[in-house]
Design an enzyme around this catalytic site. Structure first.
Site, PDB file in Angstrom:
ATOM      1  N   GLU A 117     -30.941  23.857  34.821  1.00  0.00           N
ATOM      2  CA  GLU A 117     -32.269  24.482  34.846  1.00  0.00           C
ATOM      3  C   GLU A 117     -32.177  25.963  35.210  1.00  0.00           C
ATOM      4  O   GLU A 117     -32.895  26.786  34.663  1.00  0.00           O
ATOM      5  CB  GLU A 117     -33.196  23.749  35.829  1.00  0.00           C
ATOM      6  N   CYS A 147     -41.970  23.413  17.986  1.00  0.00           N
ATOM      7  CA  CYS A 147     -42.998  24.447  18.167  1.00  0.00           C
ATOM      8  C   CYS A 147     -42.302  25.760  18.525  1.00  0.00           C
ATOM      9  O   CYS A 147     -42.509  26.333  19.582  1.00  0.00           O
ATOM     10  CB  CYS A 147     -43.980  24.013  19.254  1.00  0.00           C
ATOM     11  N   CYS A 152     -44.823  22.489  12.046  1.00  0.00           N
ATOM     12  CA  CYS A 152     -46.025  21.696  12.306  1.00  0.00           C
ATOM     13  C   CYS A 152     -46.040  20.398  11.492  1.00  0.00           C
ATOM     14  O   CYS A 152     -46.577  19.386  11.948  1.00  0.00           O
ATOM     15  CB  CYS A 152     -47.274  22.518  12.009  1.00  0.00           C
ATOM     16  N   CYS A 164     -44.439  17.804  13.555  1.00  0.00           N
ATOM     17  CA  CYS A 164     -44.839  17.807  14.972  1.00  0.00           C
ATOM     18  C   CYS A 164     -45.513  16.482  15.344  1.00  0.00           C
ATOM     19  O   CYS A 164     -46.468  16.062  14.696  1.00  0.00           O
ATOM     20  CB  CYS A 164     -45.786  18.974  15.226  1.00  0.00           C
ATOM     21  N   CYS A 211     -53.538  19.402  18.123  1.00  0.00           N
ATOM     22  CA  CYS A 211     -53.275  20.841  18.253  1.00  0.00           C
ATOM     23  C   CYS A 211     -54.419  21.640  17.639  1.00  0.00           C
ATOM     24  O   CYS A 211     -54.627  21.631  16.421  1.00  0.00           O
ATOM     25  CB  CYS A 211     -51.954  21.181  17.566  1.00  0.00           C
TER      26      CYS A 211
HETATM   27 FE1  SF4 Z   1     -46.825  23.649  17.749  1.00  0.00          FE
HETATM   28 FE2  SF4 Z   1     -49.271  22.813  17.157  1.00  0.00          FE
HETATM   29 FE3  SF4 Z   1     -47.517  23.240  15.207  1.00  0.00          FE
HETATM   30 FE4  SF4 Z   1     -47.207  21.183  16.882  1.00  0.00          FE
HETATM   31  S1  SF4 Z   1     -48.848  21.484  15.416  1.00  0.00           S
HETATM   32  S2  SF4 Z   1     -45.616  22.608  16.171  1.00  0.00           S
HETATM   33  S3  SF4 Z   1     -47.972  22.039  18.791  1.00  0.00           S
HETATM   34  S4  SF4 Z   1     -48.361  24.762  16.589  1.00  0.00           S
END
Ligand code: SF4
Length: 365
Positions: free
Chosen positions: A42, A199, A206, A209, A215
């Site tokens: 970390e 992201c 996206c 995602c 989102c």
């Molecule tokens: Fe990021 Fe939203 Fe795209 Fe997912 S949908 S990768 S959270 S911008």
């Protein structure tokens, strides 16, 4: 599905994705979980990418396999292993933290984020990462990647770096935590993986995602607007002049004081710019070229003019200040060096070798 989905659904979808697609083979993820390795990773990961950290992490744990071994190390040894990773205060804090834990906590890490955050070099997000990963505490992390994720998820209006954004995103990060503490290790890894793998700052994926349905930026088609960029102010420029004296086998370097911009690290001979004669380049015997290197600090930029001065073997530089020492190349490359010096040495060193005899990899700035 509603944008403001209930917390467990968001967390469960994210964790399910992590199990399938997240990172499971990082060297600090070995089981049973080791608080020392988690803490070390970390600290190294603050401001530094995983791909860069892995090599340093493995070298570090090979040399200091336990907290006790690290607590017994000298600052020079620790700085030397840190050389090239940048942000050297992290290395000093690492050593201070190891000593504190050994002296005051019986060599063990406290189990709450609140107590961890009292230790040197451990901020609230790092404390939460350790407490949630190792001890299953329901503590929210908010590193740079995670901030970006939540800024997009919520279309947060305050600009990057502002206290208002911090407050908004901390509240959001806490709200999204799973309810069960035994889910915390995987959730923390999942939100970190989402920021690092999907992201991303540029070209977020996206379409892949796992939480796209929650989102707001994605749903509004405004992903490129978030996070809102900080108002840029141009940083002042400072100048430094170095005489980098070297010969075929070695180089002359000087250790910095424990104060200053690079405390305790090794630098070339710094020339006082006010003492430079007009046409200073022509006055330097053995001058090969002047190389300019730029380095950015938080509050200013530094433009370094490094005069590369080739000497005869074992001939000390004329007028050298006290403390300027000659090192053979291999020794010099083992010293704790700031990134601009490491870059200059790689350029000068005949074979640009590492201490293992391997080609030196490029370093982060
Ligand atoms: Fe990021 Fe939203 Fe795209 Fe997912 S949908 S990768 S959270 S911008």
């Amino acid at each position: 599905m509603a944008v403001n989905a209930k917390r467990p659904v968001f967390a469960h979808q994210l964790m399910a994705w992590q199990r399938m697609h997240g990172r499971h083979d990082l060297p600090w993820q070995i089981k049973p979980v080791d608080p020392y390795r988690v803490w070390l990773s970390e600290i190294m990961l603050q401001q530094t990418q995983v791909t860069t950290v892995i090599e340093y992490f493995e070298r570090f744990v090979a040399r200091f396999p336990t907290l006790h071994a690290l607590a017994c190390a000298s600052e020079q040894e620790v700085l030397s292993l840190w050389s090239g990773l940048g942000y050297y205060q992290r290395a000093r804090n690492l050593l201070a933290c190891a000593k504190t834990l050994t002296a005051q906590h019986d060599g063990r890490f406290p189990e709450s984020a609140q107590q961890l955050a009292l230790l040197p070099g451990i901020g609230p997000s790092t404390a939460a990462a350790i407490a949630s990963t190792v001890f299953g505490e329901r503590a929210a992390i908010l590193d740079g990647n995670v901030k970006r994720v939540f800024a997009r998820l919520t279309c947060a209006a305050p600009p990057w770096g502002s206290p208002a954004l911090e407050r908004t995103l901390w509240a959001e990060a806490v709200k999204r935590l799973p309810e069960q503490s035994d889910q915390m290790p995987i959730y923390t890894q999942a939100i970190m993986d989402l920021g690092a793998l999907i992201c991303r700052p540029k070209n977020p994926q996206c379409g892949r995602c796992p939480v796209a349905q929650y989102c707001q930026a994605f749903q509004r088609g405004q992903v490129d607007r978030y996070p809102v960029a900080r108002v840029r102010r141009s940083l002042p420029l400072r100048k430094a002049y170095w005489a980098l004296c070297f010969d075929a086998d070695g180089i002359w370097l000087m250790q910095q004081l424990s104060s200053g911009i690079w405390p305790s690290l090794w630098l070339p001979w710094a020339i006082n710019p006010d003492a430079l004669p007009r046409g200073w380049k022509s006055t330097i015997q053995g001058l090969q070229e002047v190389v300019e290197v730029r380095h950015c600090f938080t509050h200013y930029r530094l433009l370094i003019s490094a005069a590369m001065v080739r000497l005869n073997r074992n001939t000390p530089p004329i007028g050298a200040p006290k403390g300027l020492q000659r090192f053979v190349w291999k020794e010099a490359l083992r010293l704790p060096l700031p990134t601009p010096v490491a870059r200059l040495l790689s350029r000068l060193c005949p074979a640009a070798i590492t201490t293992d005899g391997e080609p030196r990899k490029s370093r982060r700035s």
